[in-house]
Motif scaffolding. Structure first.
Motif, PDB file in Angstrom:
ATOM      1  N   GLY A  73       0.782  -1.241   0.000  1.00 50.64           N
ATOM      2  CA  GLY A  73       0.000   0.000   0.000  1.00 50.64           C
ATOM      3  C   GLY A  73       0.809   1.283   0.000  1.00 50.64           C
ATOM      4  O   GLY A  73       0.230   2.371  -0.093  1.00 50.64           O
ATOM      5  N   LYS A  74       2.148   1.181   0.083  1.00 52.55           N
ATOM      6  CA  LYS A  74       2.960   2.404   0.145  1.00 52.55           C
ATOM      7  C   LYS A  74       2.800   3.259  -1.115  1.00 52.55           C
ATOM      8  O   LYS A  74       2.540   4.448  -1.041  1.00 52.55           O
ATOM      9  CB  LYS A  74       4.448   2.056   0.327  1.00 52.55           C
ATOM     10  N   THR A  75       2.964   2.614  -2.281  1.00 48.73           N
ATOM     11  CA  THR A  75       2.880   3.374  -3.529  1.00 48.73           C
ATOM     12  C   THR A  75       1.482   3.975  -3.678  1.00 48.73           C
ATOM     13  O   THR A  75       1.331   5.141  -4.052  1.00 48.73           O
ATOM     14  CB  THR A  75       3.163   2.464  -4.754  1.00 48.73           C
ATOM     15  N   THR A  76       0.465   3.166  -3.348  1.00 49.72           N
ATOM     16  CA  THR A  76      -0.912   3.633  -3.492  1.00 49.72           C
ATOM     17  C   THR A  76      -1.142   4.877  -2.634  1.00 49.72           C
ATOM     18  O   THR A  76      -1.616   5.902  -3.131  1.00 49.72           O
ATOM     19  CB  THR A  76      -1.894   2.510  -3.079  1.00 49.72           C
ATOM     20  N   ASN A 123      -6.524   2.030   2.739  1.00 48.67           N
ATOM     21  CA  ASN A 123      -5.576   3.049   2.251  1.00 48.67           C
ATOM     22  C   ASN A 123      -6.209   4.438   2.288  1.00 48.67           C
ATOM     23  O   ASN A 123      -5.558   5.427   2.654  1.00 48.67           O
ATOM     24  CB  ASN A 123      -5.136   2.742   0.811  1.00 48.67           C
ATOM     25  N   ARG A 182      -2.372  -0.507 -10.492  1.00 52.90           N
ATOM     26  CA  ARG A 182      -2.958  -1.022  -9.254  1.00 52.90           C
ATOM     27  C   ARG A 182      -4.472  -1.067  -9.464  1.00 52.90           C
ATOM     28  O   ARG A 182      -5.133  -0.027  -9.467  1.00 52.90           O
ATOM     29  CB  ARG A 182      -2.640  -0.113  -8.062  1.00 52.90           C
ATOM     30  N   ASP A 206      -3.218  -5.580 -12.531  1.00 52.43           N
ATOM     31  CA  ASP A 206      -2.794  -5.327 -11.147  1.00 52.43           C
ATOM     32  C   ASP A 206      -1.379  -5.845 -10.908  1.00 52.43           C
ATOM     33  O   ASP A 206      -0.973  -6.875 -11.433  1.00 52.43           O
ATOM     34  CB  ASP A 206      -3.770  -5.963 -10.145  1.00 52.43           C
TER      35      ASP A 206
END
Ligand code: UAG
Ligand code: ATP
Ligand code: API
Ligand code: MG
Length: 487
Positions: free
Chosen positions: A115-118, A298, A329, A344
């Motif tokens: 979830g960091k990039t998101t 997120n 994503r 994805d």
């Protein structure tokens, strides 16, 4: 030009040999990139030891050396700075060299397994929509205001981070959202940065080849929160087993978010469709264009962060409803005949299962679900059979194919995947090594209303085979075939 003594501010020094009043033109940790009058920082790496290159660095023009272990000989015309931890020293030297840019904007770090990039990318989108100039340091790209650059790491080395942050400050950015990877923390890449806030997403098994034990991996992540100052905020996920643990010794202002328990920021999914979901966040309803429980989670982290950074609830909710999914994503298109194709980046068993469960929550089961998936070469072999098992358990038809074979034989990788398919599911899959043909076949087989999931490569625009990167993009491929077959 900076004086050596100025860029050593806050560096914990054991011994000095030579003058610190010399001019320094640049800071370098790779002897192959030395420029005249630079300071060379010798780091002990995972493959080689920078100390072995000190003489080479001096030959090439370095006039100062920062090191941990004394070299056999000292040169008279060179200044030597002995430190206990060269990685940490580099972090401070880099921050000083670029005039501590992290203090001149609001820097927020996002850490966790998924979830960091998101989160970082959506925060960048949200604050841009709110009218600010914003920076982003992510796995997918680096953005400075309106300009985007290719990223090589999730968290770059400290020189690059401070260089980018400095450019963001020059470009007038008020905020920067960055991913903080466990490798980045362990190697002290983020040590001298002043964070306004930190966000924790979740923790699952990953990178144990590097961190050795799960406890070590978890403690590395926690150390990021331990180091946040009182003036910062820390936002954590109450639904994750380690969410509270992360903030145990943290002095910053704490906020917990949850879609399952009672927390400071609560969210519920009221309704889900392919094109979005209706959320209730702290008793206010908002329609968002992202789907999946993990994205609801997120979005709560994003909501909490935006409030901490001073936006009003109303403003945040308006912007949340306009956020678009991050490249690769759960990116989806709907064709003429209502075939839904989803691309994805799920390249781990956990991520693949999440994506398939999200699809299961939305689909009617009157349609067919085709999954196209492969596993990368020169990477964790254990995930191969597991991913094939999960794909076949949760799809009507699976096409096993190549991801980035790198230097491995793609047919061997496929054999290892096939071995994981359970006996009752062996009639559910076919193997087509060529990814182009695999996607083509899924598009040919799909009928009106069906769903095609293409997993593993997300935003990547290449396929790496034997050291060569050939142009390849899953979304481009699926759009072309659906158009070609007029579906
Ligand atoms: C395992 C790891 O993290 N490696 C990073 C590390 O390299 P290293 O420790 O292997 O360095 P090394 O090759 O042993 O060299 C040691 C020192 O000697 C120097 N040297 C070496 C050779 C020479 O001729 N002269 C010389 O001066 C090197 O510049 C270095 O300072 O330090 C380098 C410089 O900062 C990084 O580029 C390199 O990232 C490699 C490429 C990498 O693949 N890293 C991945 C694992 C990574 O960091 N991933 C995380 C995200 C993971 C995820 O969540 O998916 C990331 O933040 O990107
Ligand atoms: N909060 C979450 N929990 C679990 N899975 C998630 C979450 N957010 C995203 N994912 C899944 O994980 C995949 C990777 O998401 P993302 O790129 O945001 O993670 P990341 O932490 O940046 O990963 P990386 O370590 O590769 O940089 C997505 O494709 C999605 O399937
Ligand atoms: N950061 C991950 C991404 C994997 C993506 C997948 N497409 C693969 O090539 O295995 C890695 O380099 O291991
Ligand atoms: Mg990332």
């Amino acid at each position: 030009m900076k004086k050596l003594k100025d860029i050593l501010y806050k560096v914990s020094i054991d011994a000095v040999r030579g003058s610190t009043s010399i001019d320094i033109s640049d800071i370098v940790f790779d002897s192959r990139k030395i420029t005249p009058n630079c300071v060379f920082i010798a780091q002990k790496g995972t493959i080689s030891n920078g100390h072995d290159y000190i003489e080479k660095a001096i030959e090439n023009g370095a006039t100062a050396i920062v090191y941990e272990d004394d070299p056999a000989v000292f040169s008279d015309h060179v200044t030597y700075i002995k430190v206990a931890d060269a990685n940490k020293a580099l972090a401070f030297i880099a921050a000083n060299f670029y005039d501590n840019p992290s203090e001149k904007l609001s820097l927020v770090g996002v850490t966790g397994t998924n979830g960091k990039t998101t989160i970082a990318t959506l925060l960048h989108q949200l604050f841009t929509k709110a009218g600010y100039k914003v920076g982003l340091l992510s796995t997918v790209k680096i953005v400075i205001g309106n300009d985007a650059y290719t990223a090589t790491h999730t968290t770059p080395d400290s020189i690059s981070i401070n260089n980018y942050l400095n450019q963001m400050v020059q470009a007038g950015c008020s905020y920067c959202f960055m991913e903080v990877s466990s490798h980045g923390i362990a190697q002290k890449r983020t040590d001298a940065l002043v964070f306004k806030g930190g966000i924790f997403t979740n923790l699952s098994h990953d990178h144990l080849d590097y961190h050795k034990t799960f406890a070590e991996y978890r403690n590395v992540k926690k150390s990021f929160f331990d180091s946040l100052p009182k003036t910062a905020f820390a936002i954590s996920n109450a639904d994750d087993k380690n969410g509270a643990f992360m903030l145990q010794n943290c002095d910053a202002k704490k906020t917990m978010y949850s879609i399952q328990n009672v927390a400071d920021v609560n969210g519920k999914i009221i309704e889900s469709q392919f094109n979005g979901m209706l959320l209730n966040i702290n008793n206010q309803e908002v329609w968002v264009q992202l789907i999946g429980k993990f994205n609801a989670s997120n979005l709560l982290a994003i909501y909490a962060t935006a409030l901490e950074l001073g936006l009003s609830k109303e403003e945040v909710l308006v912007h949340l409803s306009t956020l678009q999914s991050v490249s690769g994503r759960f990116q989806f298109i709907v064709s003429k005949t209502k075939i839904t194709a989803i691309v994805d980046y799920a390249h781990t068993p956990d991520a693949l299962e999440n994506v398939l469960k999200t699809i299961a929550e939305i689909r009617t089961f009157n349609e067919q679900l085709f999954t196209v998936v492969g596993c990368g070469g020169n990477r964790d072999k254990e995930k191969r059979p597991v991913m094939a098992r999960i794909a076949t358990e949760n799809s009507d038809t699976v096409i096993l194919t190549s991801d980035n074979p790198r230097n491995e034989d793609p047919f061997e990788i496929l054999k290892e995947m096939e071995a994981g398919v359970e006996a009752q599911n062996t009639n559910k899959y076919l193997t087509i090594e060529d990814r182009h043909q695999a996607i083509k076949t899924a598009c040919k087989m799909a009928k009106e209303g069906d769903i095609i999931l293409i997993a593993g490569k997300g935003h990547e625009d290449y396929q790496e085979i034997k050291g060569v990167k050939h142009h390849f993009n899953d979304l481009e491929e699926v759009i072309n075939f659906l158009n070609e077959f007029n579906k």
